[in-house]
Design a protein around this motif. Structure first.
Motif, mmCIF file in Angstrom:
data_model
loop_
_atom_site.group_PDB
_atom_site.id
_atom_site.type_symbol
_atom_site.label_atom_id
_atom_site.label_comp_id
_atom_site.label_asym_id
_atom_site.label_seq_id
_atom_site.Cartn_x
_atom_site.Cartn_y
_atom_site.Cartn_z
ATOM 1 N N THR A 127 0.663 -16.372 -27.020
ATOM 2 C CA THR A 127 1.142 -15.938 -28.331
ATOM 3 C C THR A 127 2.272 -16.833 -28.806
ATOM 4 O O THR A 127 3.059 -17.347 -28.001
ATOM 5 N N ASP A 128 2.331 -17.038 -30.123
ATOM 6 C CA ASP A 128 3.440 -17.785 -30.731
ATOM 7 C C ASP A 128 4.635 -16.884 -31.019
ATOM 8 O O ASP A 128 5.687 -17.361 -31.441
ATOM 9 N N ILE A 129 4.483 -15.586 -30.814
ATOM 10 C CA ILE A 129 5.534 -14.617 -31.128
ATOM 11 C C ILE A 129 6.240 -14.194 -29.849
ATOM 12 O O ILE A 129 5.605 -13.993 -28.811
ATOM 13 N N ASN A 130 7.566 -14.087 -29.900
ATOM 14 C CA ASN A 130 8.311 -13.606 -28.741
ATOM 15 C C ASN A 130 7.946 -12.149 -28.466
ATOM 16 O O ASN A 130 8.191 -11.271 -29.300
ATOM 17 N N THR A 131 7.347 -11.888 -27.320
ATOM 18 C CA THR A 131 7.009 -10.516 -26.963
ATOM 19 C C THR A 131 8.268 -9.725 -26.648
ATOM 20 O O THR A 131 9.295 -10.289 -26.249
ATOM 21 N N ASP A 132 8.192 -8.423 -26.841
ATOM 22 C CA ASP A 132 9.326 -7.541 -26.588
ATOM 23 C C ASP A 132 9.374 -7.216 -25.100
ATOM 24 O O ASP A 132 8.678 -6.313 -24.623
ATOM 25 N N LEU A 133 10.193 -7.948 -24.364
ATOM 26 C CA LEU A 133 10.270 -7.753 -22.920
ATOM 27 C C LEU A 133 10.945 -6.433 -22.565
ATOM 28 O O LEU A 133 10.634 -5.840 -21.527
ATOM 29 N N GLU A 134 11.860 -5.977 -23.395
ATOM 30 C CA GLU A 134 12.537 -4.717 -23.090
ATOM 31 C C GLU A 134 11.585 -3.534 -23.205
ATOM 32 O O GLU A 134 11.769 -2.523 -22.536
ATOM 33 N N ARG A 135 10.571 -3.661 -24.033
ATOM 34 C CA ARG A 135 9.528 -2.632 -24.095
ATOM 35 C C ARG A 135 8.438 -2.899 -23.069
ATOM 36 O O ARG A 135 7.467 -2.161 -22.984
ATOM 37 N N ARG A 143 9.860 -19.091 -22.851
ATOM 38 C CA ARG A 143 10.322 -19.219 -24.228
ATOM 39 C C ARG A 143 11.004 -20.557 -24.449
ATOM 40 O O ARG A 143 11.611 -21.121 -23.544
ATOM 41 N N GLN A 144 10.944 -21.024 -25.687
ATOM 42 C CA GLN A 144 11.524 -22.317 -26.025
ATOM 43 C C GLN A 144 12.974 -22.217 -26.475
ATOM 44 O O GLN A 144 13.536 -23.191 -26.963
ATOM 45 N N ALA A 145 13.569 -21.073 -26.297
ATOM 46 C CA ALA A 145 14.997 -20.903 -26.585
ATOM 47 C C ALA A 145 15.547 -19.816 -25.679
ATOM 48 O O ALA A 145 14.839 -18.865 -25.336
ATOM 49 N N ARG A 146 16.788 -19.949 -25.288
ATOM 50 C CA ARG A 146 17.422 -18.925 -24.463
ATOM 51 C C ARG A 146 17.684 -17.683 -25.309
ATOM 52 O O ARG A 146 18.207 -17.784 -26.420
ATOM 53 N N PRO A 147 17.327 -16.513 -24.825
ATOM 54 C CA PRO A 147 17.569 -15.300 -25.615
ATOM 55 C C PRO A 147 19.066 -15.053 -25.804
ATOM 56 O O PRO A 147 19.862 -15.252 -24.887
#
Length: 285
Positions: A127-135, A143-147
């Motif tokens: 996916t191109d969308i950041n998945t919700d890891l907390e859920r 990921r291509q950027a640090r959260p």
């Protein structure tokens, strides 16, 4: 208000219609309407208003939905805590990753992970969308950027080098670029400063499409070195040092980082990225 009512408020706020909320919750519309009436009775105030045949939260409803989302995350964490404690080094592990990297790098290496830990059942979520890891929509994300927010644990995996590639005959002078939504990425920032870089002849959505366009002779493009380097018919045009690079971070929900099956996959990803670092970074001798 308990979670049984709060989850109905959250579902209706998310989906906007009783039918969509009912489908998400696995109930019928009558149940949604009945539970919403009960929630409003408990709080003594309307939580939604009807606008253009959709439910829109009132200010109180929006506040309740936000708190319900926190309750949802806690409920998910409780479910996973019970399951994770018993799972050891077996069971499902979902990895969220960009489609191009999934196909060209991750999936071909999963055989090694399976040989090491045959009880694991990995799922690759491209996916191109950041998945919700907390859920817990995924257990691990590349990921291509640090959260910058959320209860997440991250470590730098590798830097992905990008260079300019074109047809082997060197005839293509026009630029092919990523879609405008990606103009802030390092490789597109570099391209913007090149002659003709602001006027590409073609824009595409990702690395696989860039590769196809260059192979078709439509122009030259800035592409990940690992993706383009070994492709027949392409030539690196920008020299041995990448013109841009992007970080790739291994991210997991902080409460899950010590779950054995998640930890072992995250560690495997870190080690496998390190083993392939030279190729991924794209620096030529």
């Amino acid at each position: 208000m308990d979670w049984d009512l709060a989850r109905f408020v959250l579902a209706l706020a998310r989906h906007g219609t009783a039918s969509a909320a009912a489908q998400a919750l696995g109930v019928d519309q009558t149940t949604v309407s009945r539970r919403m009436a009960a929630a409003e009775a408990v709080l003594g105030t309307p939580l939604f208003e009807r606008v253009d045949r959709r439910f829109r939260p009132t200010p109180v409803g929006a506040a309740v939905a936000a708190e319900a989302e926190t309750m949802e995350r806690a409920a998910i964490a409780i479910q996973h805590a019970a399951h994770d404690r018993d799972a050891a080094l077996s069971g499902p592990v979902t990895i969220s990753v960009l489609p191009g990297f999934a196909a060209a790098w991750l999936v071909p290496r999963l055989g090694d992970l399976r040989r090491r830990h045959p009880g694991l059942r990995p799922t690759v979520l491209s996916t191109d969308i950041n998945t919700d890891l907390e859920r817990r929509d995924a257990d691990i994300a590349l990921r291509q950027a640090r959260p910058r927010s959320g209860d997440l644990a991250a470590r730098l995996g590798v830097r992905i080098g990008h260079a300019v590639y074109g047809p082997e005959d060197g005839a293509a002078q026009d630029w092919i670029a990523l879609e405008p939504a990606l103009d802030a990425t390092p490789q597109m920032v570099w391209l913007r400063d090149q002659p003709g870089g602001t006027d590409p002849v073609l824009r595409v959505t990702g690395g696989a499409e860039l590769l196809a366009a260059v192979r078709a002779g439509l122009g030259r493009a800035v592409m990940p070195c690992y993706l383009a380097e070994a492709v027949p018919g392409l030539r690196r045009l920008s020299g041995p040092i990448p013109v841009a690079s992007r970080e790739l971070w291994i991210v997991v929900p902080a409460p899950a980082r010590d779950v054995p099956r998640i930890r072992v996959v995250a560690d495997w990803l870190a080690a496998t990225l390190a083993e392939d670092r030279v190729r991924l970074e794209g620096v030529q001798a």
